[in-house]
Every structure is written in C-alpha cells, then in structure tokens.
Design an enzyme around this catalytic site. Sequence first.
Site, PDB file in Angstrom:
ATOM      1  N   GLY B  47      -7.800  -0.334   9.029  1.00  0.00           N
ATOM      2  CA  GLY B  47      -7.566   1.076   8.722  1.00  0.00           C
ATOM      3  C   GLY B  47      -6.704   1.596   9.850  1.00  0.00           C
ATOM      4  O   GLY B  47      -5.974   0.837  10.467  1.00  0.00           O
ATOM      5  N   GLU B  48      -6.804   2.881  10.128  1.00  0.00           N
ATOM      6  CA  GLU B  48      -6.067   3.419  11.274  1.00  0.00           C
ATOM      7  C   GLU B  48      -7.031   3.613  12.431  1.00  0.00           C
ATOM      8  O   GLU B  48      -7.958   4.424  12.346  1.00  0.00           O
ATOM      9  CB  GLU B  48      -5.379   4.732  10.898  1.00  0.00           C
ATOM     10  CG  GLU B  48      -4.139   4.540  10.032  1.00  0.00           C
ATOM     11  CD  GLU B  48      -3.128   3.572  10.632  1.00  0.00           C
ATOM     12  OE1 GLU B  48      -2.889   3.604  11.860  1.00  0.00           O
ATOM     13  OE2 GLU B  48      -2.579   2.743   9.868  1.00  0.00           O
ATOM     14  N   SER B  49      -6.804   2.881  13.516  1.00  0.00           N
ATOM     15  CA  SER B  49      -7.777   2.904  14.608  1.00  0.00           C
ATOM     16  C   SER B  49      -7.904   4.290  15.242  1.00  0.00           C
ATOM     17  O   SER B  49      -9.001   4.694  15.629  1.00  0.00           O
ATOM     18  CB  SER B  49      -7.435   1.855  15.660  1.00  0.00           C
ATOM     19  OG  SER B  49      -6.165   2.104  16.217  1.00  0.00           O
ATOM     20  N   CYS B  79      -8.113  -6.305  12.286  1.00  0.00           N
ATOM     21  CA  CYS B  79      -6.984  -5.406  12.536  1.00  0.00           C
ATOM     22  C   CYS B  79      -7.399  -4.189  13.373  1.00  0.00           C
ATOM     23  O   CYS B  79      -7.609  -4.321  14.565  1.00  0.00           O
ATOM     24  CB  CYS B  79      -6.303  -5.014  11.231  1.00  0.00           C
ATOM     25  SG  CYS B  79      -4.675  -4.292  11.478  1.00  0.00           S
ATOM     26  N   ARG B 106      -1.514  -3.001  20.287  1.00  0.00           N
ATOM     27  CA  ARG B 106      -1.416  -2.401  18.951  1.00  0.00           C
ATOM     28  C   ARG B 106      -0.023  -2.587  18.363  1.00  0.00           C
ATOM     29  O   ARG B 106       0.954  -2.652  19.097  1.00  0.00           O
ATOM     30  CB  ARG B 106      -1.705  -0.892  19.012  1.00  0.00           C
ATOM     31  CG  ARG B 106      -3.129  -0.539  19.377  1.00  0.00           C
ATOM     32  CD  ARG B 106      -3.311   0.990  19.370  1.00  0.00           C
ATOM     33  NE  ARG B 106      -3.098   1.531  18.026  1.00  0.00           N
ATOM     34  CZ  ARG B 106      -2.764   2.798  17.778  1.00  0.00           C
ATOM     35  NH1 ARG B 106      -2.579   3.639  18.760  1.00  0.00           N
ATOM     36  NH2 ARG B 106      -2.612   3.211  16.551  1.00  0.00           N
ATOM     37  N   ILE B 134      -0.656  -6.552   8.649  1.00  0.00           N
ATOM     38  CA  ILE B 134      -0.095  -5.235   8.340  1.00  0.00           C
ATOM     39  C   ILE B 134      -0.067  -4.379   9.604  1.00  0.00           C
ATOM     40  O   ILE B 134      -1.125  -4.028  10.126  1.00  0.00           O
ATOM     41  CB  ILE B 134      -0.907  -4.548   7.217  1.00  0.00           C
ATOM     42  CG1 ILE B 134      -0.782  -5.381   5.938  1.00  0.00           C
ATOM     43  CG2 ILE B 134      -0.420  -3.125   6.994  1.00  0.00           C
ATOM     44  CD1 ILE B 134      -1.675  -4.941   4.822  1.00  0.00           C
ATOM     45  N   ARG B 135       1.118  -4.109  10.088  1.00  0.00           N
ATOM     46  CA  ARG B 135       1.256  -3.358  11.357  1.00  0.00           C
ATOM     47  C   ARG B 135       0.210  -3.877  12.337  1.00  0.00           C
ATOM     48  O   ARG B 135      -0.518  -3.126  12.991  1.00  0.00           O
ATOM     49  CB  ARG B 135       1.065  -1.857  11.108  1.00  0.00           C
ATOM     50  CG  ARG B 135       2.235  -1.220  10.324  1.00  0.00           C
ATOM     51  CD  ARG B 135       1.931   0.210   9.894  1.00  0.00           C
ATOM     52  NE  ARG B 135       1.304   0.987  10.933  1.00  0.00           N
ATOM     53  CZ  ARG B 135       1.940   1.780  11.791  1.00  0.00           C
ATOM     54  NH1 ARG B 135       3.232   1.921  11.715  1.00  0.00           N
ATOM     55  NH2 ARG B 135       1.277   2.434  12.715  1.00  0.00           N
ATOM     56  N   HIS B 170      -5.908  -9.445   7.696  1.00  0.00           N
ATOM     57  CA  HIS B 170      -6.846  -8.819   6.750  1.00  0.00           C
ATOM     58  C   HIS B 170      -7.455  -9.825   5.775  1.00  0.00           C
ATOM     59  O   HIS B 170      -6.977  -9.946   4.648  1.00  0.00           O
ATOM     60  CB  HIS B 170      -6.117  -7.733   5.961  1.00  0.00           C
ATOM     61  CG  HIS B 170      -5.702  -6.581   6.803  1.00  0.00           C
ATOM     62  ND1 HIS B 170      -6.579  -5.602   7.209  1.00  0.00           N
ATOM     63  CD2 HIS B 170      -4.509  -6.261   7.350  1.00  0.00           C
ATOM     64  CE1 HIS B 170      -5.943  -4.732   7.953  1.00  0.00           C
ATOM     65  NE2 HIS B 170      -4.682  -5.108   8.064  1.00  0.00           N
ATOM     66  N   GLU B 172      -9.971  -9.503   4.114  1.00  0.00           N
ATOM     67  CA  GLU B 172     -10.601  -8.785   3.004  1.00  0.00           C
ATOM     68  C   GLU B 172      -9.642  -8.545   1.835  1.00  0.00           C
ATOM     69  O   GLU B 172     -10.086  -8.218   0.733  1.00  0.00           O
ATOM     70  CB  GLU B 172     -11.183  -7.451   3.505  1.00  0.00           C
ATOM     71  CG  GLU B 172     -10.175  -6.346   3.829  1.00  0.00           C
ATOM     72  CD  GLU B 172      -9.527  -6.461   5.207  1.00  0.00           C
ATOM     73  OE1 GLU B 172      -9.623  -7.533   5.829  1.00  0.00           O
ATOM     74  OE2 GLU B 172      -8.911  -5.467   5.645  1.00  0.00           O
TER      75      GLU B 172
END
Lengths: 293, 196
Positions: B47-49, B79, B106, B134-135, B170, B172
């Site tokens: 997600g977005e940390s 991630c 990051r 992803i990023r 990821h 998942e």
Amino acid sequence: MKTGTELVKRGMAEMQKGGVIMDVVNAEQARIAEEAGAVAVMALERVPSDIRAAGGVARMADPRIVEEVLQAVSIPVMAKARIGHIVEARVLEAMGVDYIDESEVLTPADEEYHLNKKEYTVPFVCGCRDLGEAARRIGEGASMLRTKGEPGTGNIVEAVRHIRKVNAQVRKVVGMQEDELMTEAKLLGAPYELLLEIKRLGRLPVVNFAAGGVATPADAALMMQLGADGVFVGSGIFKSENPAKFARAIVEATTHFQDYKLIAELSKDLGTPMKGIEISSLAPQDRMQERGW
Amino acid sequence: MSKIGVLALQGAVREHMRSLEECGVEAVAVKRKEELTDLDGLILPGGESTAMRRLIDKYDFMDALKAFAAEGKPMFGTCAGLILLAKELVGYDVSHIGVMDIKVERNSFGRQVDSFEADLTIKDVAESFPAVFIRAPHIVEAGENVEILSKHNGRIVAAREGQYLGCSFHPELIDNHRLTAYFVEMVKEAEAKQFV
C-alpha cells in the site's frame, strides 16, 4: 524483466485501495495531502470547481506544476490528460507521472475515440457512469476506474447514482447465466469476454474508486459503504476552510467508514466545506459526466 | 487452526486474505489494535507506507505492533510492509515499527513506469517465483542474523530474520501462494515453540 504489464499496472491501483487521492495544484498542497495520509495526489492546474468557474477549454496542466508536485512528495503522482489526447498522455508518461487520468474534467480532444491505453507503459484511470462505460474503458486498457459523479459540484448525488448503478449492474452480470451474457454485452455495449471475467471473479477486474462531488468525511464514508474501493477528492479539500484538517478527516472516515462515532468526532468543527452546486441548476453543456463515450 | 491477521488500514488487504485462506488458515482483517490480541501472526500488506503510518499513529497502533513483535509472533511485510518492519530507512531519521535488522530504500527501482515483473529464485520457497514489483523498495543492508532469501540484479528483495519475513514485491497479487505458505509455516513453528 517486463515493465508495463497488466499485472504491474492494475497492481499499482490495488495498492491504493482504502485510500484517498487528492487533487492538488502546487507543491505546498501536495505536501499537505501527503502529510494528511493521501495515497496519491492528482496534479492539476485548477481544481474542477475552478475549471467550471473559469470556463473555456481545460487542458493538461502546465508540466511545470506536474514537475513541482513530482518533486515535492514520495507518494504516487497522477495527472489528467484530455480524452483522446494522445500527445498529452505521452508527455505525462515521459515526465514520469505514476498514473494518468483520461478525464472528463478536461475538455475532450476527441469526441469519438478514447486513448488506446494498452499501448502505454504508464497505467490509466478512467471515469464511468455504468458498467458499459466501465467495460469499454477496461477493454481499451484502463487499469483502474472511478465513477464519475459530477466533478466540482461538492454534491454527492451523482457519485451515489453512478456507484450504485455500476455495482448493481455487476451484481446482475454475476447472477446471470453464461448463455445470457452475449445479449447483456450487446445491451451494455460491453466486451463479452469482460462480462465473462466479471461473472467468474464476482467483481470488476480492476479497482473502482468513487469521484465527483465528495465534500465531507461522511460523503467519503458513504462512497465506501456503497462499495467503492477508495475515494478521489477534487475540489472538496482545498476549497474548504481548513484543508489540512479536512484532508485528515476524509482519510480517517474512508478507513473507518462504518465507525459512526468516529465520523461524528472527526466531523466536528471542521469549518465550512466547499459551497456546492445543485445539479439541476447546471446547464446540460456544463455537465462534465456526459463527456466520454 | 492458526489465525493470521492482515493490517487493514489501507492497501492490498483482500489479496493477502485470499492468499492466507488458500493456505488453509483463518485470515482476519485488522482495523483496530485490540484485534491483534488473539492472532498468531500478522501480515503488513502493500500500500502506501506514508498513509499507513499516519493511520497507525492516529489509532495508537504503534505500541501494540511493537508489543506483538516482542511476543515473538511472526510478521511478514510486503513492499510498504517491508518499509514498516525495517530498523533503518535510507533518507529518513526515524523508522516505523523498526524491528527487523535491515536498511531499506523506498521507491528504489524508480517510478511506476519502471515497475516490473521478474522471475526470482527464493531460497526454501521456489526456484522460479513470478514476482511483481510496484514502486518497490529494496534492502540495502542486512544485519548478520538476517538470512537473504532472494536477490534481483544484485539487490536484496526478500529476507528473513527469525520471526520476521520481508519482501520488496507483491506475492499477494498472483495465484502462486508459496511465499505465503512459507510464512504460515513460520507461524506454526512459532506456535509450536510457545506450547513447549
């Protein structure tokens, strides 16, 4: 090693789920949004309500603004290109924008065709009002959807209409027999294979956020309760009296959308939200949701 | 049956829950710190940390997460979750949960247009694992007790330190649940130890 695959592009949107994506027009607003817990920002020249007020042709933002926002925050940065404007989209991709919104908020460049989004490495989000529109956009390669609502109005009624419509139609497809789906595809104007996939998955194959009219924490929570995967907030935050406070409250209400005591708490003393527009007072040519085909 | 939580403040929660269920354990979406108490393990999802961290602070989750770690219960960060676990972050003075002896950078592979899929060899898990980055962050340095499980182009992208498991990518998002199954085994081992 492969870049720009469907998994990578759709996966990026999966990481945004449960979050709030906020419209910003400069680095300072972007930092406020990141600090408040936004999962991404949308870099714009003007928020939708100002686009309405300004009139004329609305285009891709000045690349200087996009660049400024890209440098200001570590969260993903999205930007809008006009519907069908291949070059605006390519320019944004070349600048390293993380997601492009092929958006009805801007004046369309093409009144017949949307972008062939499969050709790009950068993923796209597109607006929809019903499952036909949603499926056509996915068919063109959109990796994420958002229901359209009516941008820049601060009025949630159209957003409610669209998320309900899309989800009701998804439920209908899931419940239909396979031999009924071709006719349903014809009626919806949707690719048949996509309806098969929706039936198999029991949901849309991409993330679907709600947008267009979210002005308060309760509005954001309402969208989540109606089945949105997350929320876009455009004018609602930086047109309110206290943007930082509003932004934080909307983020929290989106996470805990069924915790009404909490939503009551965080809605207290927020100051005045954006003024808002009654939809029936909008002239037909001012309804942004009608753009896109 | 083991009960494993997925921190459900934001991000790819549903996918991790599905992956856990495929591995035959009970999956619980954790939105409040009280829900941590009867869990045997915890997944920190992608997600977005920065967004997750804000919500962790807002709901006073941090101490509960640290206490969960101190009890010796396994934690798996993917991630953004890897960033939450790391003791050190490149370019930041403070860490988040800060329990795993690794230094993480990051967005170290670039922006979204640089996000990619690659096949990885993951020690004790798979010869060829389809990983989605992803990023993504990566592990810049790992302490002496950290076992490196996988590298991509010389960068550490999966590692284990005792009860902690972390990866840049990821697992998942795909239908291969072998890395999740590896974590479920870690949880079962930890449970077995507690009963001795």
